[in-house]
Motif scaffolding. Structure first.
Motif, PDB file in Angstrom:
ATOM      1  N   ASP A   1       2.789   7.545  -1.522  1.00  0.00           N
ATOM      2  CA  ASP A   1       2.705   6.917  -2.854  1.00  0.00           C
ATOM      3  C   ASP A   1       1.373   6.164  -3.030  1.00  0.00           C
ATOM      4  OD1 ASP A   1       6.246   6.024  -2.841  1.00  0.00           O
ATOM      5  OD2 ASP A   1       5.208   7.887  -3.441  1.00  0.00           O
ATOM      6  N   LYS A   2       0.929   5.446  -1.958  1.00  0.00           N
ATOM      7  CA  LYS A   2      -0.358   4.727  -2.016  1.00  0.00           C
ATOM      8  C   LYS A   2      -1.503   5.691  -2.220  1.00  0.00           C
ATOM      9  CE  LYS A   2       0.588   0.527   0.654  1.00  0.00           C
ATOM     10  NZ  LYS A   2       0.215  -0.239   1.855  1.00  0.00           N
ATOM     11  N   GLN A   3      -1.429   6.843  -1.462  1.00  0.00           N
ATOM     12  CA  GLN A   3      -2.515   7.820  -1.569  1.00  0.00           C
ATOM     13  C   GLN A   3      -2.590   8.386  -2.985  1.00  0.00           C
ATOM     14  OE1 GLN A   3      -2.314  10.899   1.342  1.00  0.00           O
ATOM     15  NE2 GLN A   3      -4.344  11.712   0.860  1.00  0.00           N
TER      16      GLN A   3
ATOM     17  N   ASP B   1      -1.598   6.821  -5.695  1.00  0.00           N
ATOM     18  CA  ASP B   1      -2.108   5.743  -6.572  1.00  0.00           C
ATOM     19  C   ASP B   1      -3.617   5.599  -6.459  1.00  0.00           C
ATOM     20  OD1 ASP B   1      -2.137   2.221  -6.617  1.00  0.00           O
ATOM     21  OD2 ASP B   1      -1.704   3.490  -8.350  1.00  0.00           O
TER      22      ASP B   1
ATOM     23  N   GLU C   1      -9.303  -0.121  -0.051  1.00  0.00           N
ATOM     24  CA  GLU C   1      -7.910   0.326  -0.039  1.00  0.00           C
ATOM     25  C   GLU C   1      -7.767   1.666   0.690  1.00  0.00           C
ATOM     26  OE1 GLU C   1      -6.414  -1.732  -4.234  1.00  0.00           O
ATOM     27  OE2 GLU C   1      -6.386   0.444  -3.988  1.00  0.00           O
TER      28      GLU C   1
ATOM     29  N   LEU D   1      -5.653   2.423   3.958  1.00  0.00           N
ATOM     30  CA  LEU D   1      -4.672   3.510   3.982  1.00  0.00           C
ATOM     31  C   LEU D   1      -4.864   4.406   5.195  1.00  0.00           C
ATOM     32  CD1 LEU D   1      -2.369   5.078   2.611  1.00  0.00           C
ATOM     33  CD2 LEU D   1      -4.114   6.310   1.308  1.00  0.00           C
TER      34      LEU D   1
END
Length: 527
Positions: free
Chosen positions: A340-342, A344, A385, A389
Motif C-alpha cells: 500500500d505504501k509503495q 501511495d 519515504e 520503504l
C-alpha cells in the motif's frame, strides 16, 4: 387258547425275573469275594473274544402271536431299545405295536449263546370287529442272542389294559426271530482282525525261528571264545603273582610319600588363610556391586525423566508451529502495508511528474522558479519515504527467510520421528500409523508392518490373536481364515484350557508334566 398260553408265558417270565435278580446279587457278592481278580480276568478274556456293542444296531425279522407279522428292534443304547411289530391278530385283524424295552439282566450264558431278561412298556393299536382298538401293555420276556451269528430269538408276554372299544384286561404274547445287521458287521470286523492277527503271529514265529538259529551259532562262537579266555586267565594269574611283589615294594614308597603329603598339608593350611583373606575382598566387592546397583536404579529414573522430556519436546514442536503460523500472518499483513505504501509513493511520484510538466508549460520567470523549488522539496521528502520503504522491504525479506529456515527445521525434526507435515502444517503420523512415546517416533498400528520399498504401513497376511504380525503360526497354533478386516489369517492357540500344552508327537492337547486329566476332562495336579 391264546389267553391260556399267554398266562403260562407270563408266569414263566416272572420266575425268570426273580432268577435274574438272584444271579445279579450273586455276581455282586462274587465281586467282593477273595477271587475277585480271577473273576475279572475271566470276564475280560471272554469279552475279548468278540468286538460287539448293541448300541445303534437294527434287528429285522418276524413274530408269531399278537400280532403275527413283521418285527424290528432299534437299540438306542446297549440295554435300551425300541421294538415295533406290524401284522395281524389271531382274528385276522391288522395290528401295530410299539414298545420301549430294557434288556439288562443275564439269566444264563454259554460260549455261543446266552439268555437275557427284558421288560418295558408300550402300546398296541389295531382293529377289532371293524372298530379301532388300542391298549397299554407291559411286555416282559427273555431273549436268546447268538454270540457268533447275527440272530436272536425272543419270547414275551404282555399284560395289557384295553382302552378301546371297551375297557378290559388282556394278555398279549409272541415269539420272534430277528436278524441283527449291526452284529453281522461286528462279527465280520472281528473275523478280519483275527485273520490279520494270525498273519502277524505267523510272521513273528518265522522271525523268532530265524533269531533262534542265529543265536545258536553265536552261542557256539561264544563257547570257543570262553575256552580261549580261560587260557588267558591262567596267564593273567601268573602276572598277578608278580604284580603282588611289585605292590609290596610300592607300599614302602607310599609310606615315604605319606610324609611328603603331611608337609603339603601344612602348605594347604597356609593357603586356606590366604583364601579367607580373598573372601573378605570378595565381600567388599559385593558391597561395591550393591552401590553400582543403586546407581543403575538412579540411571533408570533419569531415563524415565528423559522420556518425559521427549514428550515435552513434541509439545514444544507443536508450539513452534503455532508461533510460525503467527509469524506468517504478521508477514502477510506487513507485506500488504508495504504494498500500500509503495502504491501511495508511486501515485505521489506521478503527481510530481505531472506538476513538473504543468510548471514547465504554464509558468515563466520567478513564478516558475518558485514552483520548481516547491516541487524539489516535495521530491526530497518523497525520496526519503522511498528509502524508508526499501529498508522496510529488506527487513521483511530477512524475517521471511528466517521463518522459512525455522519451518524447514520443523519439517526435518518431524521426518526424523517418522512423521509428515499435514495440510494444516502440523507434524502427524501417516495412515495406519500411531505415535509411540517410548520410541519417540511413528510406528505401524497392530496388524500392519512397514514396506521397506514404499515406507508405508501395509496389512500383514497373518497375525496373532493380540494383533502382532507373524510370518507363520507356531506348532501349537492353528491358522484360521478371517472373513472381515484387512488381514487374511489369524493364529489361535490350539490348547486354551488351563495346564494344557500341544504335543507334536500325538498331535493333540495333553496335560503338562505333573498333571493328569480327570473325569471332568480337566488337567489337575498329581497327588
Amino acid at each position: 387258547m391264546s389267553k391260556y398260553l399267554a398266562t403260562i408265558l407270563t408266569i414263566i417270565l416272572l420266575f425268570s425275573f426273580s432268577r435274574a435278580n438272584l444271579i445279579y446279587g450273586k455276581e455282586l457278592n462274587k465281586d467282593n469275594s477273595d477271587n475277585n481278580e480271577n473273576y475279572q480276568t475271566l470276564n475280560q478274556l471272554e469279552n475279548s473274544l468278540l468286538i460287539y456293542s448293541q448300541k445303534g444296531s437294527i434287528e429285522i425279522g418276524g413274530t408269531i402271536g399278537t400280532p403275527s407279522g413283521l418285527n424290528s428292534r432299534y437299540w438306542i443304547t446297549d440295554h435300551l431299545g425300541l421294538d415295533n411289530s406290524l401284522g395281524i391278530s389271531s382274528e385276522k385283524d391288522p395290528v401295530f405295536t410299539v414298545d420301549l424295552l430294557y434288556e439288562r439282566f443275564e439269566l444264563y450264558k454259554l460260549y455261543s449263546w446266552k439268555t437275557l431278561f427284558f421288560a418295558g412298556f408300550g402300546a398296541k393299536i389295531g382293529s377289532e370287529d371293524g372298530e379301532l382298538s388300542n391298549n397299554f401293555r407291559i411286555p416282559i420276556g427273555i431273549s436268546f442272542p447268538f454270540r457268533y451269528y447275527p440272530l436272536s430269538i425272543s419270547i414275551y408276554a404282555a399284560p395289557a389294559f384295553v382302552i378301546n372299544p371297551k375297557r378290559k384286561y388282556d394278555i398279549n404274547w409272541g415269539i420272534g426271530v430277528r436278524y441283527n445287521f449291526g452284529k453281522a458287521y461286528s462279527i465280520k470286523k472281528k473275523q478280519d482282525i483275527l485273520l490279520k492277527n494270525i498273519d502277524i503271529l505267523k510272521s513273528n514265529i518265522d522271525t523268532l525261528q530265524h533269531g533262534l538259529a542265529s543265536t545258536k551259532g553265536e552261542l557256539a562262537t561264544t563257547k570257543g571264545k570262553l575256552n580261549s579266555m580261560e587260557h588267558e586267565l591262567d596267564i593273567i594269574k601268573v602276572n598277578l603273582d608278580s604284580t603282588k611283589d611289585e605292590l609290596i615294594t610300592t607300599r614302602g614308597k607310599l609310606n615315604s610319600t605319606k610324609g611328603k603329603l603331611n608337609a603339603t598339608k601344612g602348605e594347604l593350611d597356609s593357603t586356606k588363610g590366604e583364601l579367607n583373606r580373598a573372601k573378605g575382598e570378595l565381600d567388599a566387592t559385593k558391597g561395591e556391586l550393591a552401590t553400582t546397583k543403586g546407581r543403575l536404579y538412579k540411571t533408570k529414573e533419569e531415563l524415565g525423566s528423559a522420556k518425559i522430556q521427549l514428550l515435552y519436546t513434541k509439545k514444544e514442536l507443536d508450539n513452534t508451529k503455532n508461533q510460525l503460523d503467527d509469524v506468517i500472518s504478521d508477514l502477510k499483513n506487513t507485506k500488504k502495508i508495504l504494498d500500500d505504501k509503495q502504491e501511495d509513493i508511486q501515485s505521489k511520484q506521478d503527481e510530481l511528474d505531472k506538476a513538473r510538466e504543468i510548471i514547465k508549460n504554464a509558468f515563466t520567470g520567478k513564478e516558475k522558479e518558485e514552483e520548481q523549488r516547491k516541487i524539489a522539496l516535495k521530491q526530497d521528502h518523497l525520496d526519503k519515504e522511498i528509502k524508508q520503504l526499501n529498508k522496510e522491504k529488506l527487513a521483511w525479506e530477512r524475517i521471511k527467510e528466517k521463518e522459512a529456515k525455522r519451518r524447514e527445521q520443523l519439517r526435518e525434526e518431524c521426518e526424523s520421528r517418522g512423521g509428515i507435515i499435514n495440510q494444516d502444517g502440523y507434524c502427524t503420523c501417516r495412515t495406519n500409523e500411531e505415535w509411540n512415546s517410548e520410541k519417540d517416533k511413528c510406528i505401524c498400528i497392530k496388524g500392519y508392518k512397514r514396506n521397506p520399498k514404499t515406507e508405508k504401513c501395509e496389512p500383514c497376511e497373518i497375525i496373532r490373536y493380540n494383533g502382532r504380525c507373524v510370518e507363520d503360526c507356531a506348532p501349537d497354533e492353528k491358522k484360521v481364515r478371517l472373513k472381515k478386516g484387512p488381514n487374511k489369517f489369524v493364529c489361535i492357540k490350539r490348547c486354551r484350557k488351563r495346564n494344557e500344552v500341544w504335543s507334536k508327537r500325538k498331535k493333540k492337547c495333553v496335560c503338562k508334566d505333573g498333571y493328569y486329566r480327570n473325569k471332568k476332562n480337566r488337567c489337575v495336579p498329581r497327588k
